[in-house]
Motif scaffolding. Structure first.
Motif, PDB file in Angstrom:
ATOM      1  N   VAL A  53       0.883  -1.188  -0.089  1.00  0.00           N
ATOM      2  CA  VAL A  53       0.092   0.154  -0.040  1.00  0.00           C
ATOM      3  C   VAL A  53       0.778   1.190   0.004  1.00  0.00           C
ATOM      4  O   VAL A  53       0.730   2.262  -0.834  1.00  0.00           O
ATOM      5  N   CYS A  54       1.908   1.352   0.818  1.00  0.00           N
ATOM      6  CA  CYS A  54       2.616   2.654   1.129  1.00  0.00           C
ATOM      7  C   CYS A  54       3.792   2.755  -0.201  1.00  0.00           C
ATOM      8  O   CYS A  54       3.859   3.727  -0.520  1.00  0.00           O
ATOM      9  N   ALA A  55       3.878   1.568  -1.085  1.00  0.00           N
ATOM     10  CA  ALA A  55       4.670   1.419  -2.161  1.00  0.00           C
ATOM     11  C   ALA A  55       4.001   1.823  -3.270  1.00  0.00           C
ATOM     12  O   ALA A  55       4.669   2.189  -4.439  1.00  0.00           O
ATOM     13  N   HIS A  56       2.764   1.814  -3.162  1.00  0.00           N
ATOM     14  CA  HIS A  56       1.851   2.010  -4.438  1.00  0.00           C
ATOM     15  C   HIS A  56       1.929   3.566  -4.915  1.00  0.00           C
ATOM     16  O   HIS A  56       1.686   4.509  -4.443  1.00  0.00           O
ATOM     17  N   SER A  57       2.284   3.632  -6.336  1.00  0.00           N
ATOM     18  CA  SER A  57       2.459   5.005  -6.878  1.00  0.00           C
ATOM     19  C   SER A  57       1.279   5.695  -6.791  1.00  0.00           C
ATOM     20  O   SER A  57       1.232   7.025  -6.869  1.00  0.00           O
ATOM     21  N   GLU A  58      -0.105   5.202  -7.115  1.00  0.00           N
ATOM     22  CA  GLU A  58      -1.157   5.886  -7.338  1.00  0.00           C
ATOM     23  C   GLU A  58      -1.894   6.325  -6.105  1.00  0.00           C
ATOM     24  O   GLU A  58      -2.920   6.870  -6.187  1.00  0.00           O
ATOM     25  N   ARG A  59      -1.262   5.825  -4.777  1.00  0.00           N
ATOM     26  CA  ARG A  59      -2.129   6.164  -3.534  1.00  0.00           C
ATOM     27  C   ARG A  59      -1.805   7.625  -3.131  1.00  0.00           C
ATOM     28  O   ARG A  59      -1.003   8.393  -3.301  1.00  0.00           O
ATOM     29  N   ASP A  60      -3.006   8.190  -2.751  1.00  0.00           N
ATOM     30  CA  ASP A  60      -2.981   9.840  -2.194  1.00  0.00           C
ATOM     31  C   ASP A  60      -2.094   9.978  -1.160  1.00  0.00           C
ATOM     32  O   ASP A  60      -2.752   9.642   0.163  1.00  0.00           O
ATOM     33  N   ALA A  61      -0.953  10.260  -0.868  1.00  0.00           N
ATOM     34  CA  ALA A  61      -0.240  10.331   0.391  1.00  0.00           C
ATOM     35  C   ALA A  61      -0.363  11.591   1.330  1.00  0.00           C
ATOM     36  O   ALA A  61       0.064  11.628   2.280  1.00  0.00           O
ATOM     37  N   THR A  62      -1.356  12.418   0.771  1.00  0.00           N
ATOM     38  CA  THR A  62      -1.669  13.607   1.601  1.00  0.00           C
ATOM     39  C   THR A  62      -2.937  13.136   2.330  1.00  0.00           C
ATOM     40  O   THR A  62      -3.404  14.052   3.345  1.00  0.00           O
TER      41      THR A  62
ATOM     42  N   GLU B 263      -6.423   1.117  14.415  1.00  0.00           N
ATOM     43  CA  GLU B 263      -5.770   0.384  15.759  1.00  0.00           C
ATOM     44  C   GLU B 263      -4.910  -0.687  15.399  1.00  0.00           C
ATOM     45  O   GLU B 263      -3.724  -0.548  15.659  1.00  0.00           O
ATOM     46  N   GLU B 264      -5.458  -1.556  14.391  1.00  0.00           N
ATOM     47  CA  GLU B 264      -4.383  -2.611  14.239  1.00  0.00           C
ATOM     48  C   GLU B 264      -4.363  -3.053  12.607  1.00  0.00           C
ATOM     49  O   GLU B 264      -5.268  -2.664  12.025  1.00  0.00           O
ATOM     50  N   PRO B 265      -3.317  -3.627  12.404  1.00  0.00           N
ATOM     51  CA  PRO B 265      -3.425  -4.191  10.743  1.00  0.00           C
ATOM     52  C   PRO B 265      -4.676  -4.645  10.287  1.00  0.00           C
ATOM     53  O   PRO B 265      -5.065  -4.433   9.158  1.00  0.00           O
ATOM     54  N   ALA B 266      -5.280  -5.473  10.966  1.00  0.00           N
ATOM     55  CA  ALA B 266      -6.652  -6.276  10.553  1.00  0.00           C
ATOM     56  C   ALA B 266      -7.869  -5.067  10.250  1.00  0.00           C
ATOM     57  O   ALA B 266      -8.533  -5.301   9.302  1.00  0.00           O
ATOM     58  N   ASP B 267      -7.725  -3.839  10.976  1.00  0.00           N
ATOM     59  CA  ASP B 267      -8.531  -2.691  10.756  1.00  0.00           C
ATOM     60  C   ASP B 267      -8.088  -2.173   9.322  1.00  0.00           C
ATOM     61  O   ASP B 267      -9.235  -1.871   8.364  1.00  0.00           O
ATOM     62  N   MET B 268      -6.874  -1.985   9.263  1.00  0.00           N
ATOM     63  CA  MET B 268      -6.535  -1.711   7.731  1.00  0.00           C
ATOM     64  C   MET B 268      -6.755  -2.547   6.596  1.00  0.00           C
ATOM     65  O   MET B 268      -7.472  -2.204   5.559  1.00  0.00           O
ATOM     66  N   ALA B 269      -6.694  -3.950   7.021  1.00  0.00           N
ATOM     67  CA  ALA B 269      -7.048  -4.821   5.641  1.00  0.00           C
ATOM     68  C   ALA B 269      -8.539  -4.693   5.646  1.00  0.00           C
ATOM     69  O   ALA B 269      -9.024  -5.131   4.391  1.00  0.00           O
ATOM     70  N   ALA B 270      -9.400  -4.652   6.621  1.00  0.00           N
ATOM     71  CA  ALA B 270     -10.970  -4.602   6.383  1.00  0.00           C
ATOM     72  C   ALA B 270     -11.427  -3.334   5.523  1.00  0.00           C
ATOM     73  O   ALA B 270     -12.103  -3.333   4.698  1.00  0.00           O
ATOM     74  N   ILE B 271     -10.530  -2.056   5.611  1.00  0.00           N
ATOM     75  CA  ILE B 271     -10.932  -0.788   5.052  1.00  0.00           C
ATOM     76  C   ILE B 271     -10.308  -1.067   3.580  1.00  0.00           C
ATOM     77  O   ILE B 271     -11.071  -0.613   2.493  1.00  0.00           O
ATOM     78  N   GLU B 272      -9.247  -1.761   3.403  1.00  0.00           N
ATOM     79  CA  GLU B 272      -8.715  -2.047   1.943  1.00  0.00           C
ATOM     80  C   GLU B 272      -9.623  -3.066   1.336  1.00  0.00           C
ATOM     81  O   GLU B 272      -9.928  -2.841   0.170  1.00  0.00           O
ATOM     82  N   ARG B 273     -10.158  -3.949   1.900  1.00  0.00           N
ATOM     83  CA  ARG B 273     -11.218  -4.881   1.225  1.00  0.00           C
ATOM     84  C   ARG B 273     -12.417  -4.177   0.801  1.00  0.00           C
ATOM     85  O   ARG B 273     -13.126  -4.614  -0.222  1.00  0.00           O
ATOM     86  N   SER B 274     -12.876  -3.025   1.479  1.00  0.00           N
ATOM     87  CA  SER B 274     -13.914  -2.256   0.998  1.00  0.00           C
ATOM     88  C   SER B 274     -13.640  -1.635  -0.186  1.00  0.00           C
ATOM     89  O   SER B 274     -14.385  -1.190  -1.148  1.00  0.00           O
ATOM     90  N   GLY B 275     -12.332  -1.223  -0.544  1.00  0.00           N
ATOM     91  CA  GLY B 275     -11.781  -0.690  -1.827  1.00  0.00           C
ATOM     92  C   GLY B 275     -12.056   0.576  -2.222  1.00  0.00           C
ATOM     93  O   GLY B 275     -11.891   1.121  -3.186  1.00  0.00           O
ATOM     94  N   GLY B 276     -12.795   1.523  -1.176  1.00  0.00           N
ATOM     95  CA  GLY B 276     -13.027   2.839  -1.477  1.00  0.00           C
ATOM     96  C   GLY B 276     -11.950   3.723  -0.836  1.00  0.00           C
ATOM     97  O   GLY B 276     -12.372   4.941  -1.128  1.00  0.00           O
TER      98      GLY B 276
END
Ligand code: ZN
Length: 169
Positions: A65-74, A80-93
């Motif tokens: 995710v951090c290495a992805h060039s098209e993500r908005d770094a601003t 709280e946890e990596p699992a929470d990040m994974a859940a938001i990533e799965r939503s794709g929004g």
């Protein structure tokens, strides 16, 4: 069998009955089922590193995710946890980046600000042109307290501080 049941019982939410059921399942399942499980467990900690940018768990740092060039770094979403990040990533929004705190404030459990990656968040917000920090801690008493605490700490920064909405899909 006793050894496996004893090991399984150490997992969260697994009691004697579930552990025994799982052990019998593995005993009767094709051999590759238990081999694949054993291998995955064996490699889990060996092949997992903490991303030096967002502090999630990944097989590399910076994480994909951090290495992805098209993500908005601003845009930084605080979880709280990596699992929470994974859940938001799965939503794709969400197209921004993340910051994993490593938990929530909970004085009773000895979780104070110094046990979370708060200084790291402050440094990050101050240094890399972050325009918005979205506080996406969990909708619990601890998560809310953590969001309030972070909003206070980040008040002086130039970034906009927002809290994620709940009760929506
Ligand atoms: Zn990362």
């Amino acid at each position: 069998m006793d050894r496996l049941v004893a090991s399984l019982k150490r997992l969260p939410g697994i009691g004697e009955k579930s552990a025994t059921r799982l052990a019998y399942f593995l005993l009767s399942a094709p051999e590759d089922v238990s081999r694949e499980l054993a291998e995955a467990i064996d490699r889990l900690q060996r092949d997992t590193v903490v991303c030096e940018t967002c502090y999630t768990l990944s097989d590399r740092t910076p994480c994909p995710v951090c290495a992805h060039s098209e993500r908005d770094a601003t845009l930084v979403c605080v979880v709280e946890e990596p699992a929470d990040m994974a859940a938001i990533e799965r939503s794709g929004g969400f197209r921004g980046l993340y910051h994993v705190l490593g938990g929530a404030l909970s004085p009773i459990d000895g979780m104070g600000p110094e046990t979370l990656r708060v200084n790291e968040l402050e440094r990050r917000v101050a240094s890399v042109g972050v325009k918005e920090v979205i506080l996406a801690t969990n909708p619990t008493a601890e998560g809310d307290a953590t969001a309030h605490f972070l909003a206070d700490r980040l008040q002086g920064s130039s970034a906009r501080i927002t809290r994620i909405a709940y009760g929506m899909p």
